[in-house]
Motif scaffolding. Structure first.
Motif, PDB file in Angstrom:
ATOM      1  N   SER A  65     -21.929 -28.643  41.475  1.00  0.00           N
ATOM      2  CA  SER A  65     -22.611 -28.943  40.219  1.00  0.00           C
ATOM      3  C   SER A  65     -23.593 -30.091  40.371  1.00  0.00           C
ATOM      4  O   SER A  65     -23.486 -30.916  41.278  1.00  0.00           O
ATOM      5  N   LYS A  66     -24.541 -30.132  39.481  1.00  0.00           N
ATOM      6  CA  LYS A  66     -25.535 -31.217  39.402  1.00  0.00           C
ATOM      7  C   LYS A  66     -25.535 -31.697  37.965  1.00  0.00           C
ATOM      8  O   LYS A  66     -25.533 -30.898  37.026  1.00  0.00           O
ATOM      9  N   ALA A 125     -33.454 -27.836  36.165  1.00  0.00           N
ATOM     10  CA  ALA A 125     -32.283 -26.981  35.980  1.00  0.00           C
ATOM     11  C   ALA A 125     -32.669 -25.502  36.013  1.00  0.00           C
ATOM     12  O   ALA A 125     -32.007 -24.689  36.673  1.00  0.00           O
ATOM     13  N   TYR A 183     -25.513 -26.538  36.443  1.00  0.00           N
ATOM     14  CA  TYR A 183     -26.493 -27.613  36.235  1.00  0.00           C
ATOM     15  C   TYR A 183     -26.229 -28.125  34.821  1.00  0.00           C
ATOM     16  O   TYR A 183     -26.401 -27.388  33.843  1.00  0.00           O
ATOM     17  N   ILE A 224     -26.786 -30.955  31.803  1.00  0.00           N
ATOM     18  CA  ILE A 224     -27.653 -32.012  31.282  1.00  0.00           C
ATOM     19  C   ILE A 224     -27.043 -32.575  30.006  1.00  0.00           C
ATOM     20  O   ILE A 224     -26.778 -31.836  29.052  1.00  0.00           O
ATOM     21  N   LEU A 275     -26.251 -27.317  28.668  1.00  0.00           N
ATOM     22  CA  LEU A 275     -27.007 -28.384  28.017  1.00  0.00           C
ATOM     23  C   LEU A 275     -26.194 -28.908  26.845  1.00  0.00           C
ATOM     24  O   LEU A 275     -25.703 -28.131  26.023  1.00  0.00           O
ATOM     25  N   PHE A 277     -31.586 -22.653  38.730  1.00  0.00           N
ATOM     26  CA  PHE A 277     -30.925 -21.423  38.267  1.00  0.00           C
ATOM     27  C   PHE A 277     -31.657 -20.196  38.802  1.00  0.00           C
ATOM     28  O   PHE A 277     -31.042 -19.241  39.298  1.00  0.00           O
ATOM     29  N   ILE A 296     -26.417 -22.884  33.507  1.00  0.00           N
ATOM     30  CA  ILE A 296     -26.973 -24.124  32.984  1.00  0.00           C
ATOM     31  C   ILE A 296     -26.207 -24.490  31.714  1.00  0.00           C
ATOM     32  O   ILE A 296     -26.004 -23.639  30.843  1.00  0.00           O
TER      33      ILE A 296
END
Length: 332
Positions: free
Chosen positions: A255-256, A148, A230, A232, A162, A152, A160
């Motif tokens: 997005s991932k 991530a 990104y 997570i 999280l 970035f 990012i």
């Protein structure tokens, strides 16, 4: 089987690194492959059966090459090189080592250390959503964070995010003091730790103040659409099916998403269904979603962690087997 011997040159500057303190790594290779290894005057003599000598030579040569690349050889490196030698894939340890994701604030390279971790990293590169599942110490969260942060820095995403469910690990902590951020920080501390190590506290705080890096509990995801981010989700085994569905439907364009969890460490109420378990059953046929199952052989913490994970796996498998064993009928 005839006993033969062979010699390997050891560069003086790498001898201590590859042999270990008091030759501990050599002794481990000797015990595992049943050979004799004698290091003296910049050379290593290996004595034993021809087939095992070739394995020992290959393992030690790989350790020397890893050392030449600037790696500090650990017991985990030796264990993994030995395990690969039995599958005749020992050369792959050097291929894995080439894949540098990024560097920490201190310049230390972050890279996969096992074939399972390499597959996990490659899947993240290829798929839009990735589920990384496995026991503690397999690098699920840390590698996801590294990917991530690198994305970035490269400008592939604008921010990012999280997140993890704020569930206590088997304990009731009661009411925590302080403002809202102080209350949720203990649950998110593992994510902060990885961010500080890879990005540095100053850079993290700067980007956090600008809203480019966000660390928040899962409840804060409701009602949002997350474009060019990104994302997570950590500790996903502690989500409910409704929470997991809510999270996965937040995804926007560009997005991932990486979902990590350990299915053996659930803190949900007894009888509750894990959102991670259900998602893996429902979504496994969708092409753009990848699934990586890491195992105890991918544990890269202290070697004792790997043994603990294996011991628990063996105990639970034995318990499950005995619970389904049919009862013998009494003879009348």
């Amino acid at each position: 089987m005839s006993v033969v011997e062979t010699m390997i040159d050891i560069p003086a500057e790498h001898e201590r690194n590859v042999c270990g303190q008091f030759d501990s790594y050599l002794k481990k290779i000797e015990r595992t492959l049943h050979v004799t290894m004698i290091a003296r005057d910049g050379a290593l003599k290996i004595i034993g059966p021809e087939d095992t000598i070739q394995k020992a030579k290959s393992v030690f040569s790989n350790l020397i090459e890893l050392s030449k690349r600037g790696n500090t050889i650990t017991e985990q490196n030796v264990d993994y090189a030995l395990s690969l030698s039995f599958t005749e894939k020992d050369s792959q340890i050097l291929e894995i080592d080439k894949d540098i994701i990024c560097r920490t604030i201190n310049g230390k390279p972050v890279k996969p250390k096992t074939m399972g971790q390499k597959h996990y990293v490659d899947t993240i590169r290829k798929k839009m959503i990735v589920f990384g599942v496995g026991p503690a110490g397999t690098g699920k969260t840390y590698l996801a964070m590294a990917m991530a942060i690198q994305a970035f820095k490269n400008g592939d995403v604008n921010r990012i995010i999280l997140t993890r469910p704020a569930i206590e690990a088997g304990e009731k902590l009661g009411f925590l003091p302080g403002d809202l951020q102080s209350k949720i920080d203990p649950y998110l501390r593992p994510l902060y730790d990885a961010l500080y190590q890879i990005m540095g506290a100053e850079s993290f705080l700067h980007n956090s103040e600008k809203g480019l890096i966000e660390v928040a509990p899962l409840a804060y995801m409701r009602g949002r659409t997350l474009d060019s981010a990104y994302i997570i989700l950590d500790e996903a085994q502690n989500t409910t099916p409704a929470q997991m569905k809510m999270f996965l439907t937040r995804i926007g364009f560009g997005s991932k998403v990486i979902v990590t969890g350990d299915q053996t460490q659930k803190d949900l109420p007894a009888g509750a269904v894990s959102g991670l378990d259900m998602a893996m059953k429902i979504l496994h046929k969708i092409d753009d979603i990848g699934f990586c199952q890491l195992t105890n052989s991918d544990v890269v913490r202290h070697p004792l962690v790997q043994k603990i994970v294996q011991a628990y796996d063996d105990y639970e498998a034995k318990a499950n087997k005995s619970s389904v064993r049919p009862k013998r009928r009494r003879e009348k």
